[in-house]
Design a protein around this motif. Structure first.
Motif, PDB file in Angstrom:
ATOM      1  N   THR A 148       6.073  11.755  -1.061  1.00 35.95           N
ATOM      2  CA  THR A 148       5.590  11.927  -2.433  1.00 35.95           C
ATOM      3  C   THR A 148       5.539  10.620  -3.223  1.00 35.95           C
ATOM      4  OG1 THR A 148       7.849  12.681  -2.885  1.00 35.95           O
ATOM      5  CG2 THR A 148       6.158  14.363  -2.744  1.00 35.95           C
ATOM      6  N   TYR A 149       6.000   9.512  -2.615  1.00 35.31           N
ATOM      7  CA  TYR A 149       6.148   8.289  -3.421  1.00 35.31           C
ATOM      8  C   TYR A 149       5.025   7.291  -3.217  1.00 35.31           C
ATOM      9  CZ  TYR A 149       8.007   6.551   1.002  1.00 35.31           C
ATOM     10  OH  TYR A 149       8.169   6.218   2.322  1.00 35.31           O
ATOM     11  N   LYS A 150       4.048   7.621  -2.404  1.00 30.02           N
ATOM     12  CA  LYS A 150       2.975   6.642  -2.185  1.00 30.02           C
ATOM     13  C   LYS A 150       1.844   6.940  -3.175  1.00 30.02           C
ATOM     14  CE  LYS A 150       4.288   5.689   2.593  1.00 30.02           C
ATOM     15  NZ  LYS A 150       4.989   6.777   3.292  1.00 30.02           N
ATOM     16  N   THR A 151       0.639   7.233  -2.698  1.00 33.25           N
ATOM     17  CA  THR A 151      -0.446   7.467  -3.672  1.00 33.25           C
ATOM     18  C   THR A 151      -0.153   8.649  -4.600  1.00 33.25           C
ATOM     19  OG1 THR A 151      -1.576   8.610  -1.859  1.00 33.25           O
ATOM     20  CG2 THR A 151      -2.411   6.426  -2.463  1.00 33.25           C
ATOM     21  N   ALA A 208       0.811  -1.225   0.000  1.00 34.17           N
ATOM     22  CA  ALA A 208       0.000   0.000   0.000  1.00 34.17           C
ATOM     23  C   ALA A 208       0.839   1.267   0.000  1.00 34.17           C
ATOM     24  CB  ALA A 208      -0.939  -0.007   1.208  1.00 34.17           C
ATOM     25  N   ALA A 209       2.105   1.149   0.439  1.00 36.07           N
ATOM     26  CA  ALA A 209       2.975   2.331   0.528  1.00 36.07           C
ATOM     27  C   ALA A 209       3.823   2.520  -0.721  1.00 36.07           C
ATOM     28  CB  ALA A 209       3.877   2.210   1.751  1.00 36.07           C
ATOM     29  N   GLU A 210       3.599   1.703  -1.759  1.00 33.70           N
ATOM     30  CA  GLU A 210       4.410   1.824  -2.980  1.00 33.70           C
ATOM     31  C   GLU A 210       3.531   2.246  -4.138  1.00 33.70           C
ATOM     32  OE1 GLU A 210       6.598  -1.828  -3.591  1.00 33.70           O
ATOM     33  OE2 GLU A 210       7.695  -1.577  -1.705  1.00 33.70           O
ATOM     34  N   ALA A 258      -2.182   7.889   9.510  1.00 38.49           N
ATOM     35  CA  ALA A 258      -1.959   6.472   9.728  1.00 38.49           C
ATOM     36  C   ALA A 258      -1.288   5.815   8.539  1.00 38.49           C
ATOM     37  CB  ALA A 258      -3.303   5.816   9.991  1.00 38.49           C
ATOM     38  N   SER A 259      -0.776   4.599   8.800  1.00 36.68           N
ATOM     39  CA  SER A 259      -0.196   3.854   7.677  1.00 36.68           C
ATOM     40  C   SER A 259      -0.974   2.576   7.377  1.00 36.68           C
ATOM     41  CB  SER A 259       1.269   3.529   7.954  1.00 36.68           C
ATOM     42  OG  SER A 259       1.368   2.741   9.112  1.00 36.68           O
ATOM     43  N   SER A 260      -1.902   2.213   8.252  1.00 35.33           N
ATOM     44  CA  SER A 260      -2.748   1.066   7.899  1.00 35.33           C
ATOM     45  C   SER A 260      -4.163   1.270   8.443  1.00 35.33           C
ATOM     46  CB  SER A 260      -2.146  -0.257   8.380  1.00 35.33           C
ATOM     47  OG  SER A 260      -1.878  -0.216   9.750  1.00 35.33           O
ATOM     48  N   ILE A 265      -2.791  -9.192   6.691  1.00 33.46           N
ATOM     49  CA  ILE A 265      -1.977  -8.651   5.601  1.00 33.46           C
ATOM     50  C   ILE A 265      -2.635  -7.352   5.153  1.00 33.46           C
ATOM     51  CG2 ILE A 265      -0.838 -10.728   4.681  1.00 33.46           C
ATOM     52  CD1 ILE A 265      -3.112 -10.945   2.614  1.00 33.46           C
ATOM     53  N   ARG A 266      -1.785  -6.435   4.649  1.00 35.90           N
ATOM     54  CA  ARG A 266      -2.281  -5.160   4.125  1.00 35.90           C
ATOM     55  C   ARG A 266      -2.131  -5.188   2.613  1.00 35.90           C
ATOM     56  NH1 ARG A 266       1.063   0.403   5.140  1.00 35.90           N
ATOM     57  NH2 ARG A 266       2.452  -0.807   3.811  1.00 35.90           N
ATOM     58  N   LEU A 267      -3.214  -4.938   1.912  1.00 39.08           N
ATOM     59  CA  LEU A 267      -3.172  -4.899   0.442  1.00 39.08           C
ATOM     60  C   LEU A 267      -3.438  -3.471  -0.019  1.00 39.08           C
ATOM     61  CD1 LEU A 267      -5.428  -7.982  -0.481  1.00 39.08           C
ATOM     62  CD2 LEU A 267      -3.011  -7.956   0.126  1.00 39.08           C
ATOM     63  N   ALA A 274       0.810  10.948   4.624  1.00 35.26           N
ATOM     64  CA  ALA A 274       1.722  10.307   3.675  1.00 35.26           C
ATOM     65  C   ALA A 274       1.003   9.294   2.774  1.00 35.26           C
ATOM     66  CB  ALA A 274       2.855   9.630   4.430  1.00 35.26           C
ATOM     67  N   HIS A 275       0.194   8.421   3.397  1.00 37.69           N
ATOM     68  CA  HIS A 275      -0.416   7.357   2.595  1.00 37.69           C
ATOM     69  C   HIS A 275      -1.443   7.884   1.597  1.00 37.69           C
ATOM     70  CE1 HIS A 275       0.652   3.145   3.400  1.00 37.69           C
ATOM     71  NE2 HIS A 275       1.365   3.715   4.353  1.00 37.69           N
ATOM     72  N   ILE A 276      -2.130   8.944   1.948  1.00 38.72           N
ATOM     73  CA  ILE A 276      -3.307   9.342   1.168  1.00 38.72           C
ATOM     74  C   ILE A 276      -3.107  10.641   0.387  1.00 38.72           C
ATOM     75  CG2 ILE A 276      -4.992   8.121   2.615  1.00 38.72           C
ATOM     76  CD1 ILE A 276      -5.407  10.898   4.065  1.00 38.72           C
ATOM     77  N   GLY A 283      -1.306   3.505  13.232  1.00 37.67           N
ATOM     78  CA  GLY A 283      -0.501   4.744  13.205  1.00 37.67           C
ATOM     79  C   GLY A 283       0.817   4.602  12.467  1.00 37.67           C
ATOM     80  N   HIS A 284       1.859   5.266  12.947  1.00 36.82           N
ATOM     81  CA  HIS A 284       3.161   5.159  12.290  1.00 36.82           C
ATOM     82  C   HIS A 284       4.250   5.176  13.340  1.00 36.82           C
ATOM     83  CE1 HIS A 284       6.649   6.381   9.732  1.00 36.82           C
ATOM     84  NE2 HIS A 284       6.080   5.501   8.931  1.00 36.82           N
ATOM     85  N   LEU A 285       5.368   4.517  13.043  1.00 31.98           N
ATOM     86  CA  LEU A 285       6.518   4.473  13.952  1.00 31.98           C
ATOM     87  C   LEU A 285       6.881   5.859  14.486  1.00 31.98           C
ATOM     88  CD1 LEU A 285       8.940   2.110  12.020  1.00 31.98           C
ATOM     89  CD2 LEU A 285       8.275   1.818  14.412  1.00 31.98           C
TER      90      LEU A 285
HETATM   91  N1  DSN Z   1       5.073   3.834   6.302  1.00 34.60           N
HETATM   92  C1  DSN Z   1       5.562   2.684   5.588  1.00 34.60           C
HETATM   93  C2  DSN Z   1       4.422   1.809   5.212  1.00 34.60           C
HETATM   94  O1  DSN Z   1       3.276   2.191   5.405  1.00 34.60           O
HETATM   95  O2  DSN Z   1       4.655   0.718   4.691  1.00 34.60           O
HETATM   96  C3  DSN Z   1       6.322   3.053   4.393  1.00 34.60           C
HETATM   97  O3  DSN Z   1       6.856   4.315   4.425  1.00 34.60           O
END
Ligand code: DSN
Length: 410
Positions: free
Chosen positions: A224-227, A30-32, A171-173, A356-358, A199-201, A121-123
């Motif tokens: 800038t590299y996700k969605t 999801a982050a790529e 959040a990241s998931s 798993i996250r898709l 970041a994700h959205i 959330g995120h680290l």
């Molecule tokens: N935050 C990581 C993820 O969601 O996989 C990648 O930057």
């Protein structure tokens, strides 16, 4: 590539391997995403050479004419795209962007309220494994055990008990929309800054296919590299009144010279994000994620929170009797790339995980639509239903190869 094969055949060979891997697998991380060739060219440009400490018009190195023009363009484009008062395009990553925001207005030891990593959330939002937790005192909000969505009453109660100086949202998931107006109201009631890590959205927000947090927030960070379909790197948006402190905290506070090649890539992706083609891709990203979620449900999988409003689907694998790390490895062996992911209130350790996250962004960028999403989920199901079956592996690997040929990476 012309020189690399001759000058360093080892590195060249590894790059070739990665290119082959990308082209011949289905990327559901999801982050790529799949950036445009223009973004890749900007990233690999001569701007990687230039040292340019400072900001446009106020540099600590000579020879910054084109660098100033480039950075100012990127800043202007970011402000236009997201209707922001101020933009800083220098952060090397999302984590460095978050650190710069924290240190621009917080003192060491200040209290911060953010979403728990294990609940989406995120680290860098104060997880014990992150340096952020050593600098500030984080408390975390969870998702509701039954709805698996943010419980705004809990956030409000925690904010009143804990009196944080900053409320961190994002959040990241987490696959649901966030009520930014409500978060802003909570933050304001306790005189806390509101920071949204989108970041994700960011791509979905840029295309206006989901609500934007910008007008509600004091600070916004994103990559800038996700969605958003750009290159690696981070960006910060903020209200004008915070801009001077923020810029000082990025440079010289926490970074040296910006990576101007990445700033060039950011400028390109901001331009492309205004184009109709990008907006349509973002619509398709959501439609494809919803299709994946529905198809999984039909096949008996439980989707965390019951569905998705964005680009990702969090799947609870417990009813299928398979752990996240086993699912991840089995799918990878057939060419389907996902990541194991904790689900809220997960009984397993994060390295194992029950889910798993898709994500739909990278396969959508290749041109795939709902028909292909249903095909992909059928392949995922074939593998997860019998992860040790050689026959299942052969069938799925063949179908993955066929899909990749039909939807090549440009
Ligand atoms: N935050 C990581 C993820 O969601 O996989 C990648 O930057």
């Amino acid at each position: 590539m012309h020189r690399l094969p001759e000058d360093d055949s080892t590195v060249y060979r590894i790059i070739q391997k990665e290119e082959t891997r990308l082209k011949s697998t289905l990327d559901l991380i999801a982050a790529e995403n799949q950036p445009s060739p223009a973004v890749m060219e900007a990233q690999g440009s001569v701007f990687s050479i230039k040292a340019a400490e400072g900001y446009p018009g106020a540099r600590y190195h000579a020879g910054c004419g084109p660098a100033d023009e480039l950075e100012q363009l990127a800043v202007n484009r970011a402000k236009t795209l997201f209707q922001a008062e101020h933009a800083n395009v220098q952060p090397h990553s999302g984590v460095t962007a978050n650190l710069a925001v924290y240190f621009s207005v917080l003192e060491m030891g200040d209290r911060v309220l953010s979403m728990k990593l294990a609940h989406g959330g995120h680290l860098s939002h104060g997880d014990p494994a992150s340096i952020t937790s050593r600098c500030f005192q984080f408390k975390h909000y969870s998702v509701n055990r039954h709805t698996e969505c943010i419980d705004y009453d809990e956030v409000n109660a925690l904010a009143h008990q804990y009196r944080p100086r900053m409320l961190v949202v994002g959040a990241s998931s987490y696959s649901r929309l966030i009520d930014y107006a409500r978060m802003a109201a909570i933050a304001h009631k306790v005189s806390a800054y509101l920071m949204v890590d989108m970041a994700h959205i960011a791509g979905l927000v840029a295309a206006k296919v989901i609500p934007s947090p910008v007008s509600h927030s004091d600070f916004i960070t994103f990559t800038t590299y996700k969605t958003l379909m750009g290159g690696r790197g981070g960006v910060i948006l903020c209200r004008d009144k915070f801009s001077a402190n923020l810029d000082k905290t990025v440079f010289p506070g926490s970074q040296g010279t910006p990576s101007l090649n990445m700033v060039a890539a950011k400028a390109v992706c901001f331009k492309k994000a205004l184009e109709d083609e990008f907006i349509q891709i973002q619509r398709n990203v959501i439609e494809n994620a919803k299709t994946m979620a529905a198809e999984l449900q039909q096949r008996g999988y439980r989707i965390v929170s019951g569905g998705t409003d964005n680009h990702l689907v969090l799947v609870d694998l417990r009813s299928k009797g398979i752990k996240g790390h086993i699912a991840e490895a089995a799918l990878e062996s057939a060419g389907i790339i996902v990541n194991r992911n904790p689900i809220p209130y997960d009984p397993e350790k994060p390295g194992i995980a029950s889910g798993i996250r898709l994500g739909s962004p990278a396969v959508t960028a290749r041109g795939m639509g709902p028909v292909e999403m249903r095909e992909i989920i059928a392949l995922v199901d074939t593998i997860l239903s019998d992860p040790d079956s050689r026959q299942a592996f052969n069938t799925v690997a063949g179908e993955v190869a066929r899909l990749c040929r039909r939807f090549p990476i440009k």
